[in-house]
Design an enzyme around this catalytic site. Sequence first.
Site, PDB file in Angstrom:
ATOM      1  N   ILE A  17       0.804  -0.998  -0.050  1.00 56.41           N
ATOM      2  CA  ILE A  17       0.197   0.052  -0.104  1.00 56.41           C
ATOM      3  C   ILE A  17       0.897   1.146   0.163  1.00 56.41           C
ATOM      4  CG2 ILE A  17      -1.852   1.331   1.333  1.00 56.41           C
ATOM      5  CD1 ILE A  17      -2.881  -1.209   2.337  1.00 56.41           C
ATOM      6  N   GLY A  18       1.977   1.231   0.798  1.00 58.84           N
ATOM      7  CA  GLY A  18       2.853   2.363   0.857  1.00 58.84           C
ATOM      8  C   GLY A  18       3.446   2.640  -0.524  1.00 58.84           C
ATOM      9  N   ASP A  43       9.359   2.516   8.288  1.00 57.91           N
ATOM     10  CA  ASP A  43       9.255   0.971   8.132  1.00 57.91           C
ATOM     11  C   ASP A  43       9.998   0.335   9.207  1.00 57.91           C
ATOM     12  OD1 ASP A  43       8.557  -1.872   7.187  1.00 57.91           O
ATOM     13  OD2 ASP A  43       7.648  -0.570   5.703  1.00 57.91           O
ATOM     14  N   ASN A 106      -0.841  -7.082  15.154  1.00 57.67           N
ATOM     15  CA  ASN A 106      -0.838  -5.585  15.029  1.00 57.67           C
ATOM     16  C   ASN A 106      -1.391  -4.534  16.190  1.00 57.67           C
ATOM     17  OD1 ASN A 106      -0.269  -6.365  12.565  1.00 57.67           O
ATOM     18  ND2 ASN A 106      -2.102  -6.142  11.519  1.00 57.67           N
ATOM     19  N   GLN A 113       3.102   2.837  18.842  1.00 57.24           N
ATOM     20  CA  GLN A 113       3.175   4.015  17.850  1.00 57.24           C
ATOM     21  C   GLN A 113       2.118   5.476  18.464  1.00 57.24           C
ATOM     22  OE1 GLN A 113       3.106   2.757  13.938  1.00 57.24           O
ATOM     23  NE2 GLN A 113       5.183   1.765  14.294  1.00 57.24           N
ATOM     24  N   ALA A 131      -4.161  -0.173   8.756  1.00 58.86           N
ATOM     25  CA  ALA A 131      -3.693  -1.495   9.050  1.00 58.86           C
ATOM     26  C   ALA A 131      -5.146  -2.275   9.784  1.00 58.86           C
ATOM     27  CB  ALA A 131      -2.424  -1.742   9.746  1.00 58.86           C
ATOM     28  N   ASN A 132      -5.095  -3.518   9.363  1.00 54.59           N
ATOM     29  CA  ASN A 132      -6.178  -4.227  10.113  1.00 54.59           C
ATOM     30  C   ASN A 132      -5.599  -4.909  11.296  1.00 54.59           C
ATOM     31  OD1 ASN A 132      -8.405  -4.043   8.051  1.00 54.59           O
ATOM     32  ND2 ASN A 132      -7.282  -5.162   6.670  1.00 54.59           N
ATOM     33  N   ASP A 160     -14.568   0.231   1.486  1.00 52.88           N
ATOM     34  CA  ASP A 160     -15.939  -0.061   1.543  1.00 52.88           C
ATOM     35  C   ASP A 160     -16.892   0.888   0.745  1.00 52.88           C
ATOM     36  OD1 ASP A 160     -14.652  -2.508   3.173  1.00 52.88           O
ATOM     37  OD2 ASP A 160     -14.220  -0.822   4.536  1.00 52.88           O
ATOM     38  N   ARG A 163     -16.245   0.665  -2.600  1.00 49.39           N
ATOM     39  CA  ARG A 163     -16.509  -0.711  -3.291  1.00 49.39           C
ATOM     40  C   ARG A 163     -18.098  -0.643  -3.382  1.00 49.39           C
ATOM     41  NH1 ARG A 163     -12.552  -4.265   0.581  1.00 49.39           N
ATOM     42  NH2 ARG A 163     -10.798  -4.125  -0.860  1.00 49.39           N
ATOM     43  N   HIS A 188     -14.733  -2.506   9.630  1.00 46.21           N
ATOM     44  CA  HIS A 188     -14.412  -2.868   8.305  1.00 46.21           C
ATOM     45  C   HIS A 188     -13.619  -4.480   8.383  1.00 46.21           C
ATOM     46  CE1 HIS A 188     -11.828  -2.702   4.658  1.00 46.21           C
ATOM     47  NE2 HIS A 188     -10.502  -3.368   5.354  1.00 46.21           N
TER      48      HIS A 188
END
Length: 348
Positions: A17-18, A43, A106, A113, A131-132, A160, A163, A188
């Site tokens: 994605i980045g 990163d 995650n 952070q 991020a999920n 979403d 979409r 999500h």
Amino acid sequence: MAKEPARVLVTGAAGQIGYALVPMIARGVMLGPDQPVILHMLDIPPAAEALNGVKMELVDAAFPLLKGVVATTDVVEACTGVNIAVMVGGFPRKEGMERKDVMSKNVSIYKSQASALEKHAAANCKVLVVANPANTNALILKEFAPSIPEKNITCLTRLDHNRALGQISERLNVQVSDVKNVIIWGNHSSTQYPDVNHATVKTPAGEKPVRELVKDDAWLNAEFITTVQQRGAAIIKARKLSSALSAASSACDHIHDWVLGTPEGTWVSMGVYSDGSYNVPAGLIYSFPVTCQNGEWKIVQAFMDDYNCFMASFCDSGLSIDEFSRKKLDLTADELSEEKALAYSCLT
Ligand code: NAD
Ligand code: LMR
């Protein structure tokens, strides 16, 4: 007079994605064609060389709006002075997994952070968690960065939303830009509720309700919903990687509209801190229909035309929610409450 550059953090910037997102930001897609930017890319050490490669490509692309690039594995350096933080760093799910299956890996990233952002980001920094599991990571970030105003911490459900617009436009063979006001409620995840009850399409005869044009409630109440709910999984099955270009583009849409405003009469979906609107429990990051103005989002509460204003007086508040929808709003809220508990159990 030229604007001061905005500092935009992208975590996980060496990931897929980045790689799609940073050139969009550098081209002005996120903050507009007159807004210079300084990119902060974070990163982890194993990805440091790849991250440096992305920085080299950004220099090579000679983007006129790009006034500087910070590429680092140091979270404090990455967060210092940022005005916008797009939190993509983390691990994607693989085929056959639900997004909450990456929870334990995650959420701890978002706890750690949170304090770096709280201490080092610019005052009033706007945060978007991608991020999920996106809603729950955003909630953990919020809870471990108590001095960041809760209105500044959001998660991505615009993908979403887009979409859903895409499915309606394909079904009706109309321009996607003529479809508006779908809603993504909730998480999500596969319990999200894509709702077309208030969505319209611009036609030569004026705006028409999507339901009136589609003329197939069975499709709208079943296949349409599951297609949007399962689109992430379908992309993973097809690409063997999760969505990236659409995620990056939707992240730009989310920040663009938050900062620069939504068009008159149009709302978008954003995962935001629930204040109890629509009887969604307060204290969850839940996707609602929102309008944005002057850099602030507001949950859509009121009907937009006279007929609907009249009808609204018979409802608790806001857009009317029928029984079918109510169950779906509650189901996805229940999942978010469970995820919250699971997240805390992962952190102890
Ligand atoms: P990816 O694996 O290609 O990239 C993720 C990057 O994050 C990697 O470079 C990795 O090294 C880095 N990373 C890991 N831990 C980090 C940390 N502590 N700090 C900074 N960076 C770190 O994954 P991707 O395809 O880019 O997806 C990223 C995340 O976005 C995944 O969790 C994915 O599920 C999610 N996603 C969300 C949406 C959405 O609509 N909300 C859409 C698509 C993907
Ligand atoms: C998506 O919706 O495409 C992302 O959340 C990736 C995934 O795991 O589905």
